[in-house]
Design a protein around this motif. Structure first.
Motif, PDB file in Angstrom:
ATOM      1  N   UNK A  53       6.167   5.733  -5.744  1.00  0.00           N
ATOM      2  CA  UNK A  53       4.992   6.493  -5.331  1.00  0.00           C
ATOM      3  C   UNK A  53       4.955   7.868  -5.992  1.00  0.00           C
ATOM      4  N   UNK A  54       6.090   8.530  -6.070  1.00  0.00           N
ATOM      5  CA  UNK A  54       6.132   9.861  -6.687  1.00  0.00           C
ATOM      6  C   UNK A  54       5.690   9.806  -8.141  1.00  0.00           C
ATOM      7  N   UNK A  55       6.087   8.749  -8.859  1.00  0.00           N
ATOM      8  CA  UNK A  55       5.701   8.611 -10.267  1.00  0.00           C
ATOM      9  C   UNK A  55       4.216   8.314 -10.399  1.00  0.00           C
ATOM     10  N   UNK A  56       3.697   7.487  -9.508  1.00  0.00           N
ATOM     11  CA  UNK A  56       2.258   7.203  -9.530  1.00  0.00           C
ATOM     12  C   UNK A  56       1.475   8.492  -9.281  1.00  0.00           C
ATOM     13  N   UNK A  57       1.893   9.265  -8.299  1.00  0.00           N
ATOM     14  CA  UNK A  57       1.186  10.506  -7.983  1.00  0.00           C
ATOM     15  C   UNK A  57       1.270  11.509  -9.126  1.00  0.00           C
ATOM     16  N   UNK A  58       2.401  11.568  -9.790  1.00  0.00           N
ATOM     17  CA  UNK A  58       2.542  12.496 -10.917  1.00  0.00           C
ATOM     18  C   UNK A  58       1.563  12.148 -12.028  1.00  0.00           C
ATOM     19  N   UNK A  83       8.596  -5.547  -3.935  1.00  0.00           N
ATOM     20  CA  UNK A  83      10.029  -5.843  -4.000  1.00  0.00           C
ATOM     21  C   UNK A  83      10.801  -4.521  -3.937  1.00  0.00           C
ATOM     22  N   UNK A  84      11.674  -4.397  -2.972  1.00  0.00           N
ATOM     23  CA  UNK A  84      12.384  -3.143  -2.765  1.00  0.00           C
ATOM     24  C   UNK A  84      13.554  -2.921  -3.703  1.00  0.00           C
ATOM     25  N   UNK A  85      14.039  -3.994  -4.358  1.00  0.00           N
ATOM     26  CA  UNK A  85      15.247  -3.859  -5.184  1.00  0.00           C
ATOM     27  C   UNK A  85      15.074  -4.497  -6.556  1.00  0.00           C
ATOM     28  N   UNK A  86      13.893  -4.291  -7.152  1.00  0.00           N
ATOM     29  CA  UNK A  86      13.676  -4.849  -8.494  1.00  0.00           C
ATOM     30  C   UNK A  86      14.418  -4.018  -9.535  1.00  0.00           C
ATOM     31  N   UNK A 112      10.152   2.494  -1.955  1.00  0.00           N
ATOM     32  CA  UNK A 112       9.510   2.961  -3.186  1.00  0.00           C
ATOM     33  C   UNK A 112       8.190   3.685  -2.897  1.00  0.00           C
ATOM     34  N   UNK A 113       7.497   3.282  -1.831  1.00  0.00           N
ATOM     35  CA  UNK A 113       6.208   3.860  -1.465  1.00  0.00           C
ATOM     36  C   UNK A 113       6.274   4.322  -0.009  1.00  0.00           C
ATOM     37  N   UNK A 114       6.878   5.469   0.228  1.00  0.00           N
ATOM     38  CA  UNK A 114       7.130   5.909   1.609  1.00  0.00           C
ATOM     39  C   UNK A 114       5.878   6.025   2.473  1.00  0.00           C
ATOM     40  N   UNK A 120       0.905   0.833   7.026  1.00  0.00           N
ATOM     41  CA  UNK A 120      -0.279   1.464   6.421  1.00  0.00           C
ATOM     42  C   UNK A 120      -0.625   0.882   5.059  1.00  0.00           C
ATOM     43  N   UNK A 121       0.330   0.185   4.429  1.00  0.00           N
ATOM     44  CA  UNK A 121       0.066  -0.380   3.121  1.00  0.00           C
ATOM     45  C   UNK A 121      -0.223   0.700   2.095  1.00  0.00           C
ATOM     46  N   UNK A 122      -1.127   0.387   1.176  1.00  0.00           N
ATOM     47  CA  UNK A 122      -1.446   1.332   0.112  1.00  0.00           C
ATOM     48  C   UNK A 122      -2.590   2.284   0.476  1.00  0.00           C
ATOM     49  N   UNK A 123      -3.066   2.245   1.709  1.00  0.00           N
ATOM     50  CA  UNK A 123      -4.194   3.111   2.051  1.00  0.00           C
ATOM     51  C   UNK A 123      -3.890   4.593   1.846  1.00  0.00           C
ATOM     52  N   UNK A 124      -2.737   5.104   2.279  1.00  0.00           N
ATOM     53  CA  UNK A 124      -2.480   6.530   2.038  1.00  0.00           C
ATOM     54  C   UNK A 124      -2.463   6.900   0.551  1.00  0.00           C
ATOM     55  N   UNK A 125      -1.902   6.028  -0.281  1.00  0.00           N
ATOM     56  CA  UNK A 125      -1.888   6.313  -1.714  1.00  0.00           C
ATOM     57  C   UNK A 125      -3.306   6.254  -2.279  1.00  0.00           C
ATOM     58  N   UNK A 126      -4.087   5.251  -1.861  1.00  0.00           N
ATOM     59  CA  UNK A 126      -5.480   5.169  -2.318  1.00  0.00           C
ATOM     60  C   UNK A 126      -6.258   6.406  -1.886  1.00  0.00           C
ATOM     61  N   UNK A 127      -6.039   6.862  -0.660  1.00  0.00           N
ATOM     62  CA  UNK A 127      -6.712   8.068  -0.181  1.00  0.00           C
ATOM     63  C   UNK A 127      -6.345   9.277  -1.048  1.00  0.00           C
TER      64      UNK A 127
END
Length: 454
Positions: A53-58, A83-86, A112-114, A120-127
């Motif tokens: 998530x941090x990399x996506x936001x950056x 997948x948590x351990x890819x 990976x996506x706290x 909440x799924x990806x809604x917070x990141x989409x927001x």
């Protein structure tokens, strides 16, 4: 009696025609959703299946600050976000830590996506992206998760279960997360409906669906996905993958998708780039407004950080090859999905993405087509709508610097013209008869040609 039967038949036909007309009127025009080729960033080239998530936001923050005003707006989280351990350089298929909900739908791995914690799924990141004027996309694999079938989880809104809709036939050869969803089976459409209900609730704007178009083209599954998207009422751009999409299905994919792959995974080497000239010529007639043959991602900038191929590096393309890549994608009107880690861009890479003259060709040109292919020379042309001006892209595919000669009569220009170099923005002067710019090996030029009125 005969008259009454005829009236009944005629009345029934009128009702059916009316219902059909209403259905056509209410059917969403999916191609309006991508009026110009989608432009954005995708995590695959940098991070393979391990992006956080941090990399996506950056990358989103960089896009909002430096690229959004030029039309770049999609941020796409690529493969295996569930997948948590890819791992990098391949996939963990030994002991993957899958995350899914009670209806057999994959959910983001919280380590990976706290922000996905608590269901909440990806809604917070989409927001987060939407607040910055950007759009959110994800990658998924076609089908139903193998783990959902093994646990025989229920399909939301039905009395059916994952075990009722799957087949092991035609399972993906390179990643074994999914089984095929069998078209026509009770619960099959409902499963896809439940997926896109979830994605729409997150605020999804873009979906890349993999293992859908090559080597097998799953026409019925594409139609199920399209139907599920349309049912949500949300304008979700559909990108099919991988490639090359079989050209025998070009009309079908153009009808149901917004973009589709014309090649397999594209990386930073000249051989693969050079192959695109023939590929794009083959696919050129199948482009339409809102429906784009996709040359795959742009392996530019800093790539390979934790990717499938190669070590962390700046792109292996020379600067001339990077000009060729951006020029060809723009004159062909391919979607632009940047693969590098945006915060690591150098000034040259940023300049490739923010040239308004070149992006105008991508977004506004019409009648795009190849003009000629010679031994080491390629030319494409297009029109600027409403002005009579022409765009000309020239490519030197050879191993030596060379002048690429073109007779202006080949463009229908018999009188004197003014030519501007769109990459530099500089006027090159007046020309008549012939134009012969010198291009470096593997290099390109993009020009605007305007008739001089006397």
């Amino acid at each position: 009696m005969i008259y009454k039967k005829a009236r009944l038949i005629l009345s029934t036909l009128l009702i059916l025609i009316t219902l059909s007309s209403v259905a056509q009127k209410n059917r969403p025009d999916i191609h309006v959703w991508a009026a110009t080729p989608p432009m954005g960033w995708n995590s695959w080239d940098c991070f393979g299946p391990t992006v956080t998530e941090a990399e996506v936001k950056a990358n989103a923050d960089y896009m909002a600050k430096n690229l959004k005003s030029y039309g770049w707006n999609y941020v796409v989280v690529d493969i295996r976000w569930y997948v948590g351990n890819d791992k990098a350089h391949g996939y963990n298929e030994t002991d993957p830590d899958y995350v899914l909900d009670e209806y057999g739908r994959f959910m983001p791995a919280v380590n990976r996506f706290p922000s996905a914690a608590g269901g909440k799924g990806f809604k917070p990141l989409a927001d987060y992206l939407h607040q910055r004027g950007l759009k959110f996309g994800i990658h998924i694999m076609r089908g139903v998760p193998v783990i959902a079938v093994k646990q025989n989880l229920p399909i939301k809104g039905t009395s059916l279960r994952a075990g009722d809709i799957y087949s092991e036939k035609d399972q993906c050869k390179w990643l074994h997360d999914m089984y095929t969803v069998v078209p026509g089976k009770p619960g099959a459409q409902e499963y896809y409906n439940s997926l896109f209900e979830l994605y729409a609730s997150w605020g999804l704007d873009f979906v890349k669906v993999d293992d859908l178009s090559s080597p097998i083209y799953f026409a019925e599954e594409i139609e199920m996905i399209r139907k599920a998207i349309d049912r949500t009422g949300r304008k979700i751009v559909l990108s099919t993958s991988p490639g090359e999409t079989p050209i025998a299905h070009a009309a079908h994919v153009q009808k149901y998708a917004n973009m589709w792959r014309t090649v397999g995974d594209f990386w930073d080497n000249w051989k693969q780039l050079k192959e695109h000239f023939k590929v794009f010529e083959r696919w050129n007639k199948w482009r339409a407004a809102g429906a784009y043959p996709d040359g795959d991602m742009l392996p530019l900038g800093r790539i390979g950080i934790r990717a499938e191929r190669g070590n962390p590096r700046m792109t292996g393309f020379t600067k001339d090859e990077q000009y060729t890549l951006m020029t060809l994608w723009s004159i062909f009107k391919s979607p632009l999905m940047f693969g590098g880690n945006l915060p690591d861009n150098d000034p040259f890479t940023l300049s490739l993405l923010t040239n308004k003259n070149v992006l105008q060709v991508l977004n506004q040109s019409v009648n795009n087509q190849p003009l000629f292919t010679r031994e080491d020379e390629v030319a494409w042309i297009a029109d600027e709508p409403g002005t009579g001006a022409k765009y000309l892209a020239l490519f030197n595919t050879g191993e030596q610097t060379a002048a690429i000669r073109i007779k202006l009569a080949e463009l229908g220009l018999s009188k004197e013209v003014m030519i501007t170099d769109l990459w530099s923005g500089k006027a090159m002067g007046k020309f008549s008869g012939e134009f012969a710019p010198e291009l470096n090996k593997h290099g390109a030029g993009l020009y605007k040609i305007v008739r001089i009125l006397k």
